[in-house]
Design a protein around this motif. Structure first.
Motif, PDB file in Angstrom:
ATOM      1  N   ARG A   1      36.613  52.382  40.943  1.00  0.00           N
ATOM      2  CA  ARG A   1      36.224  50.987  40.680  1.00  0.00           C
ATOM      3  C   ARG A   1      35.541  50.420  41.926  1.00  0.00           C
ATOM      4  NH1 ARG A   1      39.439  48.215  37.065  1.00  0.00           N
ATOM      5  NH2 ARG A   1      38.063  46.440  37.495  1.00  0.00           N
TER       6      ARG A   1
ATOM      7  N   HIS B   1      34.864  41.099  42.769  1.00  0.00           N
ATOM      8  CA  HIS B   1      33.869  41.370  41.739  1.00  0.00           C
ATOM      9  C   HIS B   1      33.553  42.861  41.738  1.00  0.00           C
ATOM     10  CE1 HIS B   1      32.953  37.075  41.044  1.00  0.00           C
ATOM     11  NE2 HIS B   1      33.217  36.954  42.335  1.00  0.00           N
TER      12      HIS B   1
ATOM     13  N   ASP C   1      31.003  47.000  37.989  1.00  0.00           N
ATOM     14  CA  ASP C   1      30.844  47.084  36.536  1.00  0.00           C
ATOM     15  C   ASP C   1      30.743  45.708  35.876  1.00  0.00           C
ATOM     16  OD1 ASP C   1      33.402  46.208  36.954  1.00  0.00           O
ATOM     17  OD2 ASP C   1      34.398  47.819  35.848  1.00  0.00           O
TER      18      ASP C   1
ATOM     19  N   THR D   1      32.950  43.241  36.123  1.00  0.00           N
ATOM     20  CA  THR D   1      34.239  42.588  35.949  1.00  0.00           C
ATOM     21  C   THR D   1      34.615  41.810  37.205  1.00  0.00           C
ATOM     22  OG1 THR D   1      35.432  44.529  36.731  1.00  0.00           O
ATOM     23  CG2 THR D   1      34.993  44.379  34.359  1.00  0.00           C
TER      24      THR D   1
END
Length: 370
Positions: free
Chosen positions: A187, A198, A201, A203
């Motif tokens: 991630r 943030h 991707d 999100t």
């Protein structure tokens, strides 16, 4: 702020140490990192801490660093002792690390005949810290301390220095953090803001406080000072050397090189110290490999029969003054620029940052899980 929700961008040394420390203090922690998992990659990317030697050398680092770096380092040695005593044991903690992932037996400075002038210049800088003085060793004393060391004309013991086993410590920090930490691997973080992380991707996740410890990954323009971060390339040689006999790190003083030879358990040795102003992540150069190994062999002749296990390289995040920087604002803490001092400075920097951020944090010797 007991029981606060904490977001951490980056799962290297600072990120894992923060997660472990905060979880033990009762906070809820989420860590985000681009790496596919917690294991090392040894490809010039991921957590640079896996590629480090793990030397805790405040006195030796005063050759180039300022006294405040050494002061943070001495504090960190005491903290590492307490941290290591609380980490779960791993299979890597063997040989000279039989007591765990931390050992404090001092380190040695070595110089060949003809390099005495370079050695004296270094010792003059080290003398700025009289409480931790280097002790000269004659041939008999050196042979008693490190029988495997042969060849140097001069030697000094830095008795208070220590080392940590990076892989074991990083694994232990993650495992020891327990269920209070959610690890979000794969991630990558695009940006951080007060109370918000943030993802690349698209999100976003909200927290009471966010810590940005991404190293070079923090150059996103959100803070003016992070734009001046640069990568300094370091190269190392990992050797398989059964029964090498070394029990403490060695530093060879030389007009051009500062080569270190570090025992990593009973049958492995790490050789390093190349410092190149480049963000090149390509494999180790022939020149670096030859110079490092020749220097190591010149002080530990038994390494002639060692086998090359890995040639590794990584980039260390540095600011123009080569000093770490901590920036604290409501809801957001940034720590970066540790340069070559990551393992040396991380615990003390984290303790200072957590205190300044107002997070509930009992002393290590008093935490609930001691």
């Amino acid at each position: 702020m007991a029981g606060a929700s904490i977001g951490i961008a980056g799962a290297g040394l600072l990120g894992r140490l923060l997660a472990w420390r905060l979880a033990r203090a009762g906070h809820r922690v989420a860590v985000f990192d681009a790496a596919p998992g917690p294991q090392p990659a040894f490809d010039g990317r991921g957590a640079a801490a896996f590629s480090a030697a793990g030397m805790l050398s405040p006195l030796a680092e005063m050759e180039h660093a300022e006294p405040e770096i050494a002061a943070l380092g001495w504090r960190s040695i005491a903290l590492w002792r307490a941290i290591a005593a609380r980490l779960p044991r791993t299979a890597e903690c063997d040989g000279v690390f039989a007591a765990g992932c931390f050992v404090q037996r001092g380190s040695l400075l070595l110089a060949h005949r003809g390099d005495g002038g370079a050695a004296q210049r270094v010792l003059a800088r080290l003398a700025r810290t009289p409480d931790h003085a280097a002790r000269p060793l004659d041939a008999a004393a050196l042979a008693t301390l490190e029988p495997a060391v042969l060849g140097p004309a001069q030697a000094w013991l830095l008795p208070d220095e220590a080392q940590v086993l990076p892989g074991a410590a990083l694994d232990g920090l993650q495992a020891g953090a327990g269920d209070a930490v959610a690890w979000h691997w794969g991630r990558p973080v695009a940006a951080v803001a007060p109370g918000r992380i943030h993802g690349a991707d698209g999100t976003a996740a909200a927290f009471d406080t966010v810590f940005d410890v991404r190293g070079l990954g923090a150059r996103d323009g959100a803070a003016d000072w992070t734009a001046s971060l640069r990568g300094v390339r370091g190269e190392t040689v990992w050797l398989h050397a059964p029964a090498h006999g070394l029990t403490r790190p060695l530093r060879l003083l030389h007009p051009r090189h500062r080569v270190y030879v570090v025992p990593r358990g009973a049958d492995r040795v790490l050789v390093g110290a190349s410092e190149i102003e480049s963000e090149d992540r390509s494999p180790v150069s022939l020149r670096s490999a030859v110079e490092l190994m020749a220097a190591a062999h010149s002080v530990v002749p038994a390494l002639a029969e060692a086998r090359i296990e890995r040639l590794d390289r990584h980039l260390r995040p540095a600011l123009p003054d080569h000093r770490p920087h901590t920036d604290i604002a409501p809801g957001l803490v940034r720590i970066n620029g540790l340069f070559r001092h990551g393992w040396l400075l991380a615990p003390a920097l984290i303790e200072d940052a957590l205190a300044a951020a107002g997070l509930a944090l009992p002393p290590l010797e008093e935490d609930l899980h001691a």
